[in-house]
Design an enzyme around this catalytic site. Structure first.
Site, PDB file in Angstrom:
ATOM      1  N   ASP A   6      27.208  40.611  33.627  1.00  0.00           N
ATOM      2  CA  ASP A   6      27.803  40.977  34.995  1.00  0.00           C
ATOM      3  C   ASP A   6      29.025  41.923  34.922  1.00  0.00           C
ATOM      4  O   ASP A   6      29.345  42.150  33.646  1.00  0.00           O
ATOM      5  CB  ASP A   6      28.269  39.627  35.575  1.00  0.00           C
ATOM      6  CG  ASP A   6      28.888  40.126  37.079  1.00  0.00           C
ATOM      7  OD1 ASP A   6      28.247  41.045  37.900  1.00  0.00           O
ATOM      8  OD2 ASP A   6      29.930  39.592  37.440  1.00  0.00           O
ATOM      9  N   SER A   7      29.635  42.319  35.775  1.00  0.00           N
ATOM     10  CA  SER A   7      30.911  43.192  35.710  1.00  0.00           C
ATOM     11  C   SER A   7      31.920  42.429  35.325  1.00  0.00           C
ATOM     12  O   SER A   7      32.945  43.048  34.734  1.00  0.00           O
ATOM     13  CB  SER A   7      31.043  43.956  37.185  1.00  0.00           C
ATOM     14  OG  SER A   7      31.030  42.916  38.232  1.00  0.00           O
ATOM     15  N   CYS A  69      24.124  40.383  38.150  1.00  0.00           N
ATOM     16  CA  CYS A  69      24.756  41.200  38.897  1.00  0.00           C
ATOM     17  C   CYS A  69      23.812  41.857  39.660  1.00  0.00           C
ATOM     18  O   CYS A  69      22.741  42.436  39.584  1.00  0.00           O
ATOM     19  CB  CYS A  69      25.346  42.433  38.005  1.00  0.00           C
ATOM     20  SG  CYS A  69      26.037  43.725  38.689  1.00  0.00           S
ATOM     21  N   ASN A  70      24.309  41.846  41.269  1.00  0.00           N
ATOM     22  CA  ASN A  70      23.244  42.319  42.091  1.00  0.00           C
ATOM     23  C   ASN A  70      23.357  44.058  42.177  1.00  0.00           C
ATOM     24  O   ASN A  70      22.140  44.644  42.148  1.00  0.00           O
ATOM     25  CB  ASN A  70      23.927  42.023  43.715  1.00  0.00           C
ATOM     26  CG  ASN A  70      23.591  40.470  43.887  1.00  0.00           C
ATOM     27  OD1 ASN A  70      22.574  40.388  44.598  1.00  0.00           O
ATOM     28  ND2 ASN A  70      24.444  39.718  43.418  1.00  0.00           N
ATOM     29  N   GLU A 149      38.378  38.213  40.756  1.00  0.00           N
ATOM     30  CA  GLU A 149      38.725  38.583  39.263  1.00  0.00           C
ATOM     31  C   GLU A 149      40.329  38.261  39.060  1.00  0.00           C
ATOM     32  O   GLU A 149      40.528  38.051  37.940  1.00  0.00           O
ATOM     33  CB  GLU A 149      38.634  39.914  38.990  1.00  0.00           C
ATOM     34  CG  GLU A 149      36.959  40.350  39.014  1.00  0.00           C
ATOM     35  CD  GLU A 149      36.366  39.951  37.665  1.00  0.00           C
ATOM     36  OE1 GLU A 149      37.247  39.810  36.629  1.00  0.00           O
ATOM     37  OE2 GLU A 149      35.410  39.617  37.677  1.00  0.00           O
ATOM     38  N   CYS A 181      26.344  39.106  45.983  1.00  0.00           N
ATOM     39  CA  CYS A 181      27.196  39.562  44.930  1.00  0.00           C
ATOM     40  C   CYS A 181      27.441  38.035  44.038  1.00  0.00           C
ATOM     41  O   CYS A 181      27.892  37.041  44.798  1.00  0.00           O
ATOM     42  CB  CYS A 181      28.362  40.392  45.269  1.00  0.00           C
ATOM     43  SG  CYS A 181      29.501  40.444  44.010  1.00  0.00           S
ATOM     44  N   THR A 182      27.259  38.284  42.715  1.00  0.00           N
ATOM     45  CA  THR A 182      27.441  37.116  42.216  1.00  0.00           C
ATOM     46  C   THR A 182      28.680  36.498  41.991  1.00  0.00           C
ATOM     47  O   THR A 182      29.236  35.242  41.543  1.00  0.00           O
ATOM     48  CB  THR A 182      26.795  37.155  40.777  1.00  0.00           C
ATOM     49  OG1 THR A 182      27.369  38.407  40.149  1.00  0.00           O
ATOM     50  CG2 THR A 182      25.310  37.467  40.731  1.00  0.00           C
ATOM     51  N   HIS A 183      29.694  37.358  42.555  1.00  0.00           N
ATOM     52  CA  HIS A 183      31.118  36.811  42.528  1.00  0.00           C
ATOM     53  C   HIS A 183      31.179  35.858  43.834  1.00  0.00           C
ATOM     54  O   HIS A 183      32.235  35.037  44.021  1.00  0.00           O
ATOM     55  CB  HIS A 183      32.118  37.833  42.700  1.00  0.00           C
ATOM     56  CG  HIS A 183      32.442  38.607  41.340  1.00  0.00           C
ATOM     57  ND1 HIS A 183      31.608  39.295  40.881  1.00  0.00           N
ATOM     58  CD2 HIS A 183      33.475  38.646  40.648  1.00  0.00           C
ATOM     59  CE1 HIS A 183      32.105  39.979  40.063  1.00  0.00           C
ATOM     60  NE2 HIS A 183      33.452  39.400  39.566  1.00  0.00           N
TER      61      HIS A 183
HETATM   62  N1  DGL Z   1      29.152  40.613  40.436  1.00  0.00           N
HETATM   63  C1  DGL Z   1      28.332  42.104  40.589  1.00  0.00           C
HETATM   64  C2  DGL Z   1      27.358  41.957  41.747  1.00  0.00           C
HETATM   65  O1  DGL Z   1      26.679  41.133  42.021  1.00  0.00           O
HETATM   66  C3  DGL Z   1      29.126  43.019  40.682  1.00  0.00           C
HETATM   67  C4  DGL Z   1      30.298  42.990  41.485  1.00  0.00           C
HETATM   68  C5  DGL Z   1      31.390  44.086  41.372  1.00  0.00           C
HETATM   69  O2  DGL Z   1      31.802  44.434  40.138  1.00  0.00           O
HETATM   70  O3  DGL Z   1      31.851  44.974  42.151  1.00  0.00           O
HETATM   71  O4  DGL Z   1      27.042  43.069  42.550  1.00  0.00           O
END
Ligand code: DGL
Length: 272
Positions: A6-7, A69-70, A149, A181-183
């Site tokens: 992921d990011s 990560c989406n 984050e 988004c996985t966050h």
């Molecule tokens: N967690 C990631 C996603 O699912 C990236 C979010 C990001 O860095 O903006 O898209």
């Protein structure tokens, strides 16, 4: 070894589900936190990062790679599958779309996601493959990833942002909301309290984990005993990742290797 990336911290919401479901598997996790947030970056740039990271994880020995990560799943899944045809590579968007269609009924489906994922239209496309008539309402949430984050997932700011982002979806009649988004699973409390009790929240990690399990079995790749600890690496702040990551993952991350993405692969992978 299953590669997961992921990011930043978000992919740990997927890694946690995989660890729980398949405790014998070893995970190698990569957080590209030198480049977080991905969501506001050009889509081509993210495709390049995702290809480089996928190559890196395969070089490390990953037998399969999960794009947790989406953003990466939206713009780089097909390119990665074409480039590495021998390694099963999974994204989170198709599983998320499938899970949402399964519970949405007649009402429109709401998608909370980063600006990039919204721009890519990937959820809409994936949902329309399953039901071409389904109304999809997308909402970009640029404040969410920085809140997670920086360790402010449980703050008043997070609650206020969730209220702002969820309200338009409810206003359009959505009864199902995809955490695109996985966050966002780490903001679930704020999102649920903004959405109210009657709304179904879909975390694509659940369906993704099930899809992964099927692939492991079908391809005869499932581990039968855990003989190595999980491995964590990050391109940016390793200490911050270990500290917050341990909280989000619910288990201690005691070592994080620093890997600079430009040096992650011996032969740089470039987009044609
Ligand atoms: N967690 C990631 C996603 O699912 C990236 C979010 C990001 O860095 O903006 O898209």
């Amino acid at each position: 070894m299953i590669g997961v990336f992921d990011s930043g911290l978000g992919g740990l919401s997927v890694a946690a589900k995989i660890m729980e479901a398949y405790p014998k598997e070893q995970i190698v996790y990569f957080a590209d936190n030198a480049h977080v947030p991905y969501g506001e970056r050009p889509l081509d740039e993210i495709r390049g990062f995702a290809l480089d990271i996928t190559a890196h994880l395969i070089t490390k020995g990953a037998k399969t790679v999960v794009m947790a990560c989406n953003m990466s799943s939206a713009v780089a899944l097909e390119a990665s599958q074409n480039r590495f045809p021998d390694v099963p590579i999974l994204g989170v968007i198709e599983p998320g779309a499938k899970a949402a269609i399964g519970v949405a009924g007649e009402a429109p489906i709401g998608v909370l996601a980063t600006s990039g994922t919204v721009k890519s239209g990937a959820y809409e496309k994936s949902i329309h493959k399953l039901d071409s008539q389904k109304k999809v309402i997308q909402q970009a949430c640029p404040e969410f990833v920085p809140l997670v984050e920086s360790g402010r997932a449980d703050s008043e700011e997070a609650e206020a942002a969730a209220r702002d982002y969820v309200a338009p979806l409810i206003g359009e009649g959505c009864r199902t909301i995809i955490l695109g988004c996985t966050h966002y699973p780490f903001l679930r409390r704020a999102i649920e309290s903004a959405a109210g009790r009657d709304i179904i929240i879909v975390d694509p990690a659940v369906e993704t984990t099930q899809t992964l399990g099927k692939i492991l079995v079908e391809q005869g790749m499932a581990a039968y005993r855990l003989d190595a600890p999980h491995v964590f690496s990050a391109s940016g702040d390793t200490a911050g990742f270990a500290a917050l990551g341990s909280i989000f993952l619910g288990r201690t991350i005691d070592k994080v290797e620093k890997i600079t993405i430009a040096h992650a692969v011996e032969t740089a992978v470039k987009i044609e």
